[in-house]
Motif scaffolding. Structure first.
Motif, PDB file in Angstrom:
ATOM      1  N   ASN A 157       0.832  -1.204   0.000  1.00  0.00           N
ATOM      2  CA  ASN A 157       0.000   0.000   0.000  1.00  0.00           C
ATOM      3  C   ASN A 157       0.865   1.252   0.000  1.00  0.00           C
ATOM      4  N   ASN A 158       0.273   2.344  -0.389  1.00  0.00           N
ATOM      5  CA  ASN A 158       0.890   3.658  -0.376  1.00  0.00           C
ATOM      6  C   ASN A 158       1.106   4.100   1.074  1.00  0.00           C
ATOM      7  N   SER A 187       7.020   1.090   2.087  1.00  0.00           N
ATOM      8  CA  SER A 187       6.227   0.575   0.975  1.00  0.00           C
ATOM      9  C   SER A 187       7.158  -0.088  -0.028  1.00  0.00           C
TER      10      SER A 187
END
Length: 70
Positions: free
Chosen positions: A16-17, A38
């Motif tokens: 995920n960001n 990340s």
């Protein structure tokens, strides 16, 4: 008793960001992580990120644990 209370440093490694992760953590008052990383959309890139964290933070690999969500 939580892992943080026991003296463990906790990190997040995700596809995920980072902004999304930080938003989620803030919304749920989860402010006990030492670092958030990340590895982009490459799920198979996590191992290199984890190895880099272990090296950077001088963590004994025998004392490192990975907990996945899938």
């Amino acid at each position: 008793c939580s892992l943080k209370v026991l003296g463990y440093d906790l990190y997040i490694v995700s596809t995920n960001n980072i902004d999304t992760i930080e938003c989620f953590l803030k919304e749920h008052d989860l402010n006990f992580f030492k670092g958030i990383y990340s590895c982009g959309s490459n799920m198979f890139g996590k191992d290199s990120v984890i190895k880099a964290i272990i090296k950077k933070e001088r963590i004994d690999p025998a004392n490192a644990f990975y907990v996945g969500d899938e």
